[in-house]
Design a protein around this motif. Structure first.
Motif, short mmCIF file in Angstrom:
data_model
loop_
_atom_site.label_atom_id
_atom_site.label_comp_id
_atom_site.label_asym_id
_atom_site.label_seq_id
_atom_site.Cartn_x
_atom_site.Cartn_y
_atom_site.Cartn_z
N SER A 1 0.79 -4.89 -9.28
CA SER A 1 0.84 -6.21 -9.19
C SER A 1 2.05 -6.41 -9.86
O SER A 1 3.42 -6.77 -9.90
CB SER A 1 0.00 -7.22 -9.15
N GLY A 2 2.21 -5.96 -11.65
CA GLY A 2 3.08 -5.87 -12.72
C GLY A 2 3.98 -6.02 -12.05
O GLY A 2 4.96 -6.80 -11.72
N MET A 3 4.66 -4.37 -11.52
CA MET A 3 5.58 -4.21 -11.00
C MET A 3 6.37 -5.17 -10.12
O MET A 3 7.27 -5.43 -9.69
CB MET A 3 5.22 -2.52 -10.05
N LEU A 4 5.32 -5.34 -9.50
CA LEU A 4 5.83 -5.98 -7.04
C LEU A 4 6.57 -7.70 -7.86
O LEU A 4 6.89 -7.81 -7.91
CB LEU A 4 4.49 -6.73 -6.84
N ALA A 5 5.78 -8.44 -9.69
CA ALA A 5 6.04 -9.81 -9.30
C ALA A 5 7.39 -9.05 -10.46
O ALA A 5 7.99 -10.22 -9.97
CB ALA A 5 4.75 -9.79 -10.52
N ALA A 6 7.44 -8.30 -10.63
CA ALA A 6 9.03 -7.44 -11.84
C ALA A 6 9.48 -7.68 -11.14
O ALA A 6 10.89 -8.47 -11.44
CB ALA A 6 8.72 -6.72 -12.50
N ALA A 7 9.82 -7.08 -9.58
CA ALA A 7 11.07 -7.49 -8.93
C ALA A 7 11.06 -8.36 -7.85
O ALA A 7 12.28 -8.67 -7.62
CB ALA A 7 10.30 -6.11 -8.17
N THR B 1 1.69 -11.19 0.11
CA THR B 1 1.20 -9.48 1.59
C THR B 1 1.44 -8.05 1.05
O THR B 1 0.55 -7.95 1.59
CB THR B 1 2.32 -9.95 3.03
N VAL B 2 2.42 -7.92 -0.09
CA VAL B 2 1.84 -6.82 -0.13
C VAL B 2 0.57 -6.19 -1.26
O VAL B 2 0.56 -5.30 -0.79
CB VAL B 2 3.07 -6.00 -1.22
N TYR B 3 0.47 -7.52 -2.50
CA TYR B 3 -0.26 -6.89 -2.96
C TYR B 3 -1.91 -7.32 -1.93
O TYR B 3 -2.54 -6.73 -2.69
CB TYR B 3 -0.22 -8.14 -4.26
N ARG B 4 -1.57 -8.79 -1.38
CA ARG B 4 -3.02 -8.51 -0.95
C ARG B 4 -3.42 -7.05 -0.10
O ARG B 4 -4.42 -6.96 0.34
CB ARG B 4 -3.27 -9.12 0.24
N HIS B 5 -2.60 -6.42 0.70
CA HIS B 5 -2.64 -5.10 1.41
C HIS B 5 -3.05 -4.05 0.31
O HIS B 5 -4.13 -3.51 1.07
CB HIS B 5 -0.96 -5.11 2.34
N ALA B 6 -2.08 -4.09 -0.30
CA ALA B 6 -3.04 -2.72 -1.49
C ALA B 6 -4.48 -3.18 -1.68
O ALA B 6 -5.10 -2.17 -1.55
CB ALA B 6 -2.31 -3.12 -3.43
N VAL C 1 1.90 -3.49 7.77
CA VAL C 1 1.97 -3.61 6.84
C VAL C 1 0.59 -4.31 6.73
O VAL C 1 0.62 -5.77 5.90
CB VAL C 1 2.87 -4.59 6.58
N THR C 2 -0.27 -4.17 7.63
CA THR C 2 -1.48 -5.00 7.33
C THR C 2 -2.37 -4.57 7.38
O THR C 2 -2.41 -3.33 6.95
CB THR C 2 -2.17 -5.67 8.98
N GLY C 3 -3.78 -4.94 7.31
CA GLY C 3 -5.19 -3.82 7.09
C GLY C 3 -5.73 -3.80 8.36
O GLY C 3 -5.99 -2.95 8.43
N LEU C 4 -4.90 -4.00 9.16
CA LEU C 4 -4.68 -3.00 10.42
C LEU C 4 -4.96 -1.20 10.40
O LEU C 4 -6.12 -0.65 11.17
CB LEU C 4 -4.56 -3.48 11.76
N ALA C 5 -3.60 -0.94 10.17
CA ALA C 5 -4.19 0.36 9.99
C ALA C 5 -5.00 0.70 9.01
O ALA C 5 -5.95 2.28 8.94
CB ALA C 5 -2.29 0.38 8.91
N ASP C 6 -5.33 0.57 7.59
CA ASP C 6 -6.64 -0.07 6.79
C ASP C 6 -7.72 0.39 7.44
O ASP C 6 -8.85 1.44 6.86
CB ASP C 6 -6.69 -0.43 5.16
N ILE C 7 -7.80 -0.68 8.80
CA ILE C 7 -9.30 -0.12 9.47
C ILE C 7 -9.56 0.64 9.76
O ILE C 7 -10.37 1.43 9.87
CB ILE C 7 -9.38 -1.77 10.17
N ASP C 8 -7.88 1.18 10.35
CA ASP C 8 -8.51 2.53 11.53
C ASP C 8 -8.66 3.85 10.30
O ASP C 8 -9.96 4.50 10.65
CB ASP C 8 -6.55 2.71 12.12
N ASP C 9 -7.96 3.48 9.26
CA ASP C 9 -8.12 5.11 8.04
C ASP C 9 -10.05 4.49 7.97
O ASP C 9 -10.61 5.78 7.81
CB ASP C 9 -7.50 4.92 7.01
N ALA C 10 -10.62 3.65 7.87
CA ALA C 10 -12.08 3.14 7.27
C ALA C 10 -12.77 3.76 7.87
O ALA C 10 -14.06 4.23 8.08
CB ALA C 10 -12.01 2.18 7.02
N ARG C 11 -12.34 3.56 9.71
CA ARG C 11 -13.59 4.19 10.29
C ARG C 11 -12.95 5.90 10.74
O ARG C 11 -14.36 6.07 10.98
CB ARG C 11 -12.77 3.22 11.56
N THR C 12 -12.53 6.32 9.95
CA THR C 12 -12.34 7.46 10.05
C THR C 12 -13.07 7.86 8.82
O THR C 12 -12.66 9.60 8.49
CB THR C 12 -11.10 7.85 10.93
#
Length: 481
Positions: free
Chosen positions: A316-322, A343-348, A394-405
């Motif tokens: 998050s420090g890097m994203l804020a600086a950018a 969006t990016v920090y919340r996604h992480a 760039v949303t949590g949808l991909a992450d839910i797919d990861d989590a299910r598997t």
């Protein structure tokens, strides 16, 4: 104390020192105010290799390598009836690229480096109040923690709130911090000497050892001690504390039921008092707004199971600086940068939240109250808005797919797959190399992506105008998405 600065950073932990150091490298005038005098104690001693690219960008990597922290080549899990290792080995050789750190030393090294690169660092100074121009913070009232008679005011154009769990902006002004219905846990820990080295797993690994109502961490440190902590449900912890009358007794009772920890501590001596934290998993409704960015723990904090605290702080420090760098250079607008950052920090954060919840649920059956209690409740899922209608990548949808598997992936690993692959925990340690990260035009977020050349900042996706139009015709402009 100065009367004005271009960027004010509140907090000198990894999030604040990272943001400040990178902003100075972009040529901006930065002042960092830290309440404590470093070195100061902090928990969160196991570092992930995902931090390495940021440390290299800061120019502090070699200092960390040379300092002498305990090298960490991975993790070893005693989880239920299963055991497995996560080996980092990202470099293609045997060189470990993470550490177990004494945070007092680690944080001071990062803060001193920020000072050496040009950040105006003022320790022993607390920010008591902020002034606003509409919704935009514009000045801070500070006071010396050593001499309250020394106080004053500093104006700024941009604010990075890296004030940790205290979260000045979130708790005093935005009032938008939401604790999760799950992960209402307590962590109780102490330090031991003469702890046995772990006989299996990667060199210097953190040991993660489950018990009936929680789990233990064992982290070897370079000063000859080991950090040994218990994580358990808050209600269970309070019940046992009332019954036993002492926090240390709750800790010892749980330890007696954890054979791997009993073995590691055979012959060891506890050398510090007990420390306790509780109810520490939360996220703010918004991470950024007009002229301000919430970095590290001031924005969100997660259960420590995957050792992600310093990763989220530095990321998050890097994203804020950018974001701030590109705003100042006129490359993006304030609203665009805030939307990208949030969006990016919340996604992480949400990616890790889902994986932690799935991890708890997957490795022990539903008969175990603690693990069942860590599942994401529907209210949490609804609040995360993982079904939002924007690009899946760039949303949590991909992450839910990861989590299910996740469970099936780990089961493949446990039945003979190569160490660390396809274990999702090893994959998350390479988070900065994931294709979902907004480091390329095809993964742009709100039309922006992170760039490191010619300097750290945000860049717009290119515009594809297609073939040259025929006379008298027009071709609509289209973003490359």
């Amino acid at each position: 104390m100065r009367e004005s600065t271009r960027v004010l950073v509140i907090g000198g932990g990894p999030a604040g020192s990272t943001a400040a150091g990178l902003l100075v490298r972009s040529g901006l005038d930065v002042t960092l105010l830290e309440r404590e005098i470093f070195p100061r104690y902090h928990i969160g001693e196991s570092i992930l290799p995902s931090c390495r690219p940021i440390f290299e960008l800061l120019g502090v990597w070699d200092k960390l390598v040379d300092y002498g922290f305990r090298r960490k080549a991975g993790a070893y899990f005693f989880w239920g009836e299963e055991e497995w290792e996560v080996a980092f080995n990202q470099l293609g050789d045997d060189t470990p690229n993470a550490w177990q750190v004494v945070r007092a030393d680690f944080d001071k090294l990062l803060l001193d480096h920020a000072c050496e690169t040009g950040v105006t660092v003022i320790e022993g100074t607390a920010v008591r109040e902020l002034e606003f121009d509409g919704e935009r913070p514009c000045a801070a009232h500070w006071v010396s923690t050593a001499d309250p008679a020394q106080r004053g005011r500093i104006e700024f154009d941009y604010l990075v709130d890296a004030s940790g769990r205290g979260g000045l902006m979130a708790t005093r002004y935005l009032k938008n911090r939401r604790f999760h219905d799950v992960f209402r846990n307590v962590a109780a820990w102490s330090y031991w000497k003469d702890v046995k080295p772990l006989a299996k797993g990667p060199d210097g690994a953190i040991a993660v050892c489950s018990v009936d109502r929680g789990w233990f961490w064992v982290i070897p440190l370079h000063d000859g001690t080991a950090s040994v902590g218990l994580v358990t449900g808050r209600d269970h912890f309070n019940e046992r504390r009332n019954a036993l009358g002492d926090i240390g007794e709750v800790y010892q009772e749980a330890m007696r039921d954890c054979a791997p920890v009993v073995d590691l501590l055979d012959g060891a001596t506890q050398v510090a008092d007990m420390k306790v934290e509780q109810d520490y998993s939360y996220a703010c409704d918004t991470f950024a707004g007009p002229g301000y960015f919430l970095a590290g723990d001031s924005a969100c904090f997660l259960d420590p199971l995957l050792s992600t605290g310093v990763h989220l702080a530095t990321y998050s420090g890097m994203l804020a600086a950018a974001s701030i760098g590109s705003i100042v250079r006129g490359e993006v607008g304030d609203d665009e940068a805030a939307a990208f950052y949030g969006t990016v920090y919340r996604h992480a954060y949400e990616r890790l939240l889902v994986l932690v919840s799935t991890f708890y649920e997957s490795y022990r059956g539903k008969d175990y109250h603690f693990y069942n209690a860590q599942r994401l409740a529907q209210s949490d899922i609804d609040h995360l808005q993982l079904q939002a209608a924007f690009d899946r990548i760039v949303t949590g949808l991909a992450d839910i797919d990861d989590a299910r598997t996740a469970y099936s992936r780990v089961q493949q690993h446990l039945t003979g797959a190569e160490s660390g692959d396809p274990n999702p925990l090893a994959n998350l340690n390479r988070v900065h190399e994931q294709k979902q990260a907004p480091f390329q035009p095809e993964n742009a977020v709100h039309g922006l992506y992170l760039t490191f050349q010619p300097q750290l900042g945000l860049r717009r996706v290119a515009i594809d105008t297609g073939p040259a139009p025929l006379p008298g015709t027009t071709v609509p402009r289209k973003e490359l998405r």
